[in-house]
Design an enzyme around this catalytic site. Structure first.
Site, short mmCIF file in Angstrom:
data_model
loop_
_atom_site.label_atom_id
_atom_site.label_comp_id
_atom_site.label_asym_id
_atom_site.label_seq_id
_atom_site.Cartn_x
_atom_site.Cartn_y
_atom_site.Cartn_z
CB SER A 34 -1.07 0.11 1.30
OG SER A 34 -0.41 0.04 2.29
CB THR A 35 3.90 2.39 1.91
OG1 THR A 35 3.25 2.26 3.03
CG2 THR A 35 4.76 3.61 1.80
CG ASP A 90 9.41 -3.02 -1.62
OD1 ASP A 90 8.12 -2.98 -1.59
OD2 ASP A 90 9.89 -4.23 -1.76
N GLY A 91 8.42 -0.86 0.38
CA GLY A 91 7.93 -0.85 1.81
C GLY A 91 8.24 -1.83 2.80
CG ASP A 93 5.32 -6.58 5.96
OD1 ASP A 93 4.83 -5.75 5.69
OD2 ASP A 93 5.85 -7.83 5.51
N GLY A 107 7.29 -9.20 2.96
CA GLY A 107 6.80 -10.53 2.80
C GLY A 107 5.31 -10.77 3.24
CD GLU A 115 8.49 -7.23 -1.79
OE1 GLU A 115 7.54 -6.55 -1.87
OE2 GLU A 115 8.97 -7.83 -0.68
CE LYS A 133 3.14 -1.57 8.33
NZ LYS A 133 3.37 -1.28 6.87
#
Length: 249
Positions: A34-35, A90-91, A93, A107, A115, A133
């Site tokens: 989403s980010t 990229d983001g 978690d 992941g 990624e 996060k």
């Protein structure tokens, strides 16, 4: 302030950090989540950057990202090119930052292997997250480390990890299909919790040598910078000690 606001702030800060690189890049890598989608939205709202994205060759880390990019009129590709990428964003978690070292868990979207390949083959990698996060040490939030496993090795791998005291479960109940979660590589996703049992660097080394493991969501030394958006407004940029990069770049 909401998490969505913090993501917006993080995406805007990341765009400022990446603007010149994106404008001059010939090869751009795009992560999943989403980010990342928010960053892409901001890029495509900027006429100059949108033109740069449509002119460059853009490489997606997942089918979901590839389809999103094509909806914006970007001709995206689903492989890693020879010569690498100029920039990749990229983001994550979960992120732990300390003494210049940036450790990530990725992941949730089951795209961690692609990624990691893109991050490793990028000259400059930026990770963008909201403050929810960020942890003082990995595992603090109890999130699993996803592992992509070949079906042929699945049960043996579960036995070995459980014998070490690492909780390991095949991811299922994802809502879109019955049965285990599969990656875009058709590998099975196993969620694992090594926290308090094995240190992250040791667990990374263990997973890297287990037969049947395609890859995993521990990213240690893959980022050049981490952008963190904060709910009260503002964002911080942290420089990372990059130790994992294709030496041919």
């Amino acid at each position: 302030m909401s998490v969505s606001y913090a993501k917006q702030v993080a995406a805007e800060k990341a765009l400022g950090l990446l603007r010149d690189r994106l404008a001059n890049a010939t090869r751009i890598g795009v992560g999943t989540g989403s980010t990342v989608a928010k960053i892409v939205e901001l890029i495509m709202d900027d006429p100059g950057l949108a033109r740069a994205m449509r002119t460059a060759r853009v490489y997606a880390s997942s089918l979901a990202t590839l389809l999103m990019l094509r909806r914006y009129g970007v001709e995206a590709y689903s492989y890693t090119p020879r010569g690498g990428l100029d920039v990749y964003f990229d983001g994550a978690d979960e992120v732990a930052i300390g003494d210049g070292e940036c450790m990530l868990v990725k992941g949730r979207g089951a795209a961690m292997v692609r990624e990691k390949i893109l991050a490793y083959n990028s000259r400059y990698t930026v990770i963008v997250v909201d403050e929810s996060k960020v942890s003082s040490s990995l595992g603090e939030k109890g999130k699993p480390v996803p592992v992509e496993v070949l079906e042929y090795a699945l049960e043996a791998l579960l036995d070995e990890l459980n014998a070490l005291g690492v909780r390991a479960e095949v991811r299922s109940g994802c809502g879109c299909r019955d049965g285990p979660a599969l990656t875009d590589n058709s590998g099975i996703v196993v969620d694992t919790w090594p926290w308090g049992v094995v240190e992250p660097s040791q667990y990374e080394a263990l997973l890297d040598r287990l037969p049947g493991v395609v890859g995993h969501g521990l990213f240690i030394g893959y980022a050049d910078a981490v952008v963190v958006g904060r709910g009260e407004g503002g964002a911080a940029v942290y420089s990372c000690r990059r130790t994992r990069r294709n030496p041919a770049l």
